[in-house]
Design a protein around this motif. Structure first.
Motif, mmCIF file in Angstrom:
data_model
loop_
_atom_site.group_PDB
_atom_site.id
_atom_site.type_symbol
_atom_site.label_atom_id
_atom_site.label_comp_id
_atom_site.label_asym_id
_atom_site.label_seq_id
_atom_site.Cartn_x
_atom_site.Cartn_y
_atom_site.Cartn_z
ATOM 1 N N MET A 1 0.739 -1.112 0.017
ATOM 2 C CA MET A 1 0.024 0.038 0.205
ATOM 3 C C MET A 1 0.832 1.243 -0.021
ATOM 4 O O MET A 1 0.633 2.270 -0.761
ATOM 5 C CB MET A 1 -0.988 -0.026 1.042
ATOM 6 C CG MET A 1 -1.845 1.191 1.293
ATOM 7 S SD MET A 1 -2.813 1.137 2.743
ATOM 8 C CE MET A 1 -3.845 2.669 2.636
ATOM 9 N N LEU A 2 2.110 1.132 0.795
ATOM 10 C CA LEU A 2 3.020 2.310 0.833
ATOM 11 C C LEU A 2 3.532 2.574 -0.526
ATOM 12 O O LEU A 2 3.889 3.776 -1.010
ATOM 13 C CB LEU A 2 3.736 2.254 1.970
ATOM 14 C CG LEU A 2 4.575 3.267 2.265
ATOM 15 C CD1 LEU A 2 3.840 4.477 2.846
ATOM 16 C CD2 LEU A 2 5.850 2.894 3.338
ATOM 17 N N ILE A 3 3.862 1.515 -1.173
ATOM 18 C CA ILE A 3 4.501 1.641 -2.410
ATOM 19 C C ILE A 3 3.707 2.216 -3.626
ATOM 20 O O ILE A 3 3.742 2.920 -4.340
ATOM 21 C CB ILE A 3 4.969 0.222 -3.032
ATOM 22 C CG1 ILE A 3 6.129 -0.352 -2.047
ATOM 23 C CG2 ILE A 3 5.413 0.389 -4.118
ATOM 24 C CD1 ILE A 3 6.682 -1.597 -2.297
ATOM 25 N N THR A 4 2.175 1.849 -3.522
ATOM 26 C CA THR A 4 1.362 2.357 -4.353
ATOM 27 C C THR A 4 1.197 3.772 -4.313
ATOM 28 O O THR A 4 1.130 4.810 -5.140
ATOM 29 C CB THR A 4 0.121 1.695 -4.177
ATOM 30 O OG1 THR A 4 0.226 0.259 -4.219
ATOM 31 C CG2 THR A 4 -1.166 2.238 -4.953
ATOM 32 N N LEU A 5 1.186 4.313 -2.764
ATOM 33 C CA LEU A 5 1.055 5.559 -2.283
ATOM 34 C C LEU A 5 2.191 6.659 -3.047
ATOM 35 O O LEU A 5 1.959 7.488 -3.584
ATOM 36 C CB LEU A 5 0.920 5.537 -0.829
ATOM 37 C CG LEU A 5 0.781 7.260 -0.302
ATOM 38 C CD1 LEU A 5 -0.725 7.845 -0.939
ATOM 39 C CD2 LEU A 5 0.729 7.363 1.178
ATOM 40 N N TRP A 6 3.181 6.195 -2.696
ATOM 41 C CA TRP A 6 4.693 6.712 -3.183
ATOM 42 C C TRP A 6 4.554 6.808 -4.742
ATOM 43 O O TRP A 6 4.788 7.840 -5.562
ATOM 44 C CB TRP A 6 5.988 5.982 -2.656
ATOM 45 C CG TRP A 6 6.059 6.268 -1.646
ATOM 46 C CD1 TRP A 6 6.233 5.507 -0.480
ATOM 47 C CD2 TRP A 6 6.939 7.631 -1.063
ATOM 48 N NE1 TRP A 6 6.824 6.216 0.775
ATOM 49 C CE2 TRP A 6 6.953 7.591 0.342
ATOM 50 C CE3 TRP A 6 6.928 9.027 -1.754
ATOM 51 C CZ2 TRP A 6 7.669 8.557 1.071
ATOM 52 C CZ3 TRP A 6 7.145 9.789 -1.027
ATOM 53 C CH2 TRP A 6 7.718 9.811 0.282
ATOM 54 N N LEU A 7 3.915 5.637 -5.640
ATOM 55 C CA LEU A 7 3.896 5.950 -6.798
ATOM 56 C C LEU A 7 3.020 6.698 -7.457
ATOM 57 O O LEU A 7 3.089 7.669 -8.421
ATOM 58 C CB LEU A 7 3.485 4.428 -7.306
ATOM 59 C CG LEU A 7 4.569 3.309 -7.352
ATOM 60 C CD1 LEU A 7 4.076 2.076 -7.727
ATOM 61 C CD2 LEU A 7 5.835 3.821 -8.032
ATOM 62 N N ARG A 8 1.740 6.869 -6.583
ATOM 63 C CA ARG A 8 0.599 7.786 -7.126
ATOM 64 C C ARG A 8 1.307 9.257 -6.766
ATOM 65 O O ARG A 8 0.948 10.233 -7.525
ATOM 66 C CB ARG A 8 -0.569 7.733 -6.308
ATOM 67 C CG ARG A 8 -1.377 6.291 -6.772
ATOM 68 C CD ARG A 8 -2.543 6.200 -6.004
ATOM 69 N NE ARG A 8 -3.148 4.852 -6.550
ATOM 70 C CZ ARG A 8 -4.349 4.539 -6.121
ATOM 71 N NH1 ARG A 8 -4.783 5.138 -5.043
ATOM 72 N NH2 ARG A 8 -4.913 3.577 -6.615
ATOM 73 N N LEU A 9 1.800 9.337 -5.642
ATOM 74 C CA LEU A 9 2.521 10.863 -5.248
ATOM 75 C C LEU A 9 3.315 11.324 -6.360
ATOM 76 O O LEU A 9 3.593 12.564 -6.867
ATOM 77 C CB LEU A 9 3.081 10.773 -3.735
ATOM 78 C CG LEU A 9 3.554 12.224 -3.820
ATOM 79 C CD1 LEU A 9 2.546 13.112 -3.559
ATOM 80 C CD2 LEU A 9 4.253 11.900 -2.234
ATOM 81 N N GLY A 10 4.414 10.407 -6.742
ATOM 82 C CA GLY A 10 5.489 10.355 -7.608
ATOM 83 C C GLY A 10 4.810 10.924 -8.925
ATOM 84 O O GLY A 10 5.125 11.944 -9.829
ATOM 85 N N ALA A 11 3.705 10.227 -9.518
ATOM 86 C CA ALA A 11 2.925 10.435 -10.698
ATOM 87 C C ALA A 11 2.289 11.980 -10.685
ATOM 88 O O ALA A 11 2.380 12.821 -11.783
ATOM 89 C CB ALA A 11 1.899 9.486 -10.974
ATOM 90 N N PHE A 12 1.818 12.113 -9.502
ATOM 91 C CA PHE A 12 1.011 13.567 -9.418
ATOM 92 C C PHE A 12 2.294 14.713 -9.469
ATOM 93 O O PHE A 12 1.900 15.609 -10.161
ATOM 94 C CB PHE A 12 0.402 13.672 -7.975
ATOM 95 C CG PHE A 12 -0.157 14.994 -7.717
ATOM 96 C CD1 PHE A 12 -1.322 15.490 -8.321
ATOM 97 C CD2 PHE A 12 0.607 15.643 -6.618
ATOM 98 C CE1 PHE A 12 -1.777 16.656 -7.939
ATOM 99 C CE2 PHE A 12 0.079 17.172 -6.515
ATOM 100 C CZ PHE A 12 -1.162 17.540 -7.050
ATOM 101 N N LEU A 13 3.314 14.574 -8.695
ATOM 102 C CA LEU A 13 4.180 15.568 -8.957
ATOM 103 C C LEU A 13 5.085 15.765 -10.132
ATOM 104 O O LEU A 13 5.299 16.656 -10.531
ATOM 105 C CB LEU A 13 5.316 15.282 -7.804
ATOM 106 C CG LEU A 13 5.172 15.282 -6.329
ATOM 107 C CD1 LEU A 13 6.294 14.945 -5.436
ATOM 108 C CD2 LEU A 13 4.509 16.609 -6.031
#
Length: 208
Positions: free
Chosen positions: A1-13
């Motif tokens: 879940m944490l990895i998914t959150l980081w990936l989404r945050l990276g995509a957003f940024l």
């Protein structure tokens, strides 16, 4: 879940950065086009004196006095700009021997003539600061024994002519009106207003 959150945050940024880059490039393109449109056409070969220039000049003088008062340290007064000198040197200034005829005016009238001069080298800032800091660098040349009427009434016997320059091919404003608005904003401590004087984008001086 944490990895998914980081990936989404990276995509957003990443998308945000791309949008900001696109907006910045669009703004640069629009300002460049506006500047080119504003300054299209031939450049006059003679000085153009704007209406009300004398009154604007007096406003600039009063603003400069206000800036000098702001920079005062007890009884020590500093210049409103180029306060710190690197040094002053005696020099000789020679008129090029192959100077084109239309440019042979005033002190340049005699090709090959050598003028005695004093040169002052300086930082551009109104406060003395380390030379390692980024700043404009000034060079002021004073020719001695120059012919012609002096600008100041109380210096008619001096026979001097001054040339004031700094290390960039263009000055930071286009005319007396822009200069008055710019220094007034700086004197009021509103540096952003010096180049973005109003909400009207046509008054913005992005390239400046």
């Amino acid at each position: 879940m944490l990895i998914t959150l980081w990936l989404r945050l990276g995509a957003f940024l990443g998308k945000t950065l791309l949008w900001l880059l696109g907006i910045g490039l669009l703004g640069w393109a629009l300002s460049t086009a506006w500047f080119a449109w504003q300054h299209k056409g031939p450049v006059p070969d003679k000085e153009q004196v704007a209406p009300g220039e004398a009154a604007m000049t007096q406003d600039i003088i009063q603003t400069a006095i206000r800036i000098v008062d702001q920079h005062r340290e007890s009884t020590r007064y500093l210049r409103d700009a180029h306060a710190k000198a690197h040094g002053c040197v005696m020099a000789e200034v020679q008129v090029p021997s192959d100077l084109p005829a239309p440019l042979r005016q005033g002190v340049f009238a005699e090709p090959g003539k050598v003028w005695q001069a004093t040169i002052r080298l300086s930082n551009g800032n109104a406060y003395p600061q380390f030379d390692s800091l980024r700043d404009a660098r000034g060079m002021a040349i004073k020719l001695m024994n120059a012919p012609g009427k002096q600008l100041l009434a109380d210096r008619q016997s001096q026979g001097e002519q001054d040339f004031v320059m700094f290390n960039h091919p263009n000055f930071f404003v286009s005319d007396v009106a822009e200069y008055r608005q710019n220094v007034a904003a700086q004197a009021d401590g509103k540096k952003a207003m010096a180049f973005l004087p109003s909400l009207d984008p046509r008054s913005w001086q992005i390239r400046h």
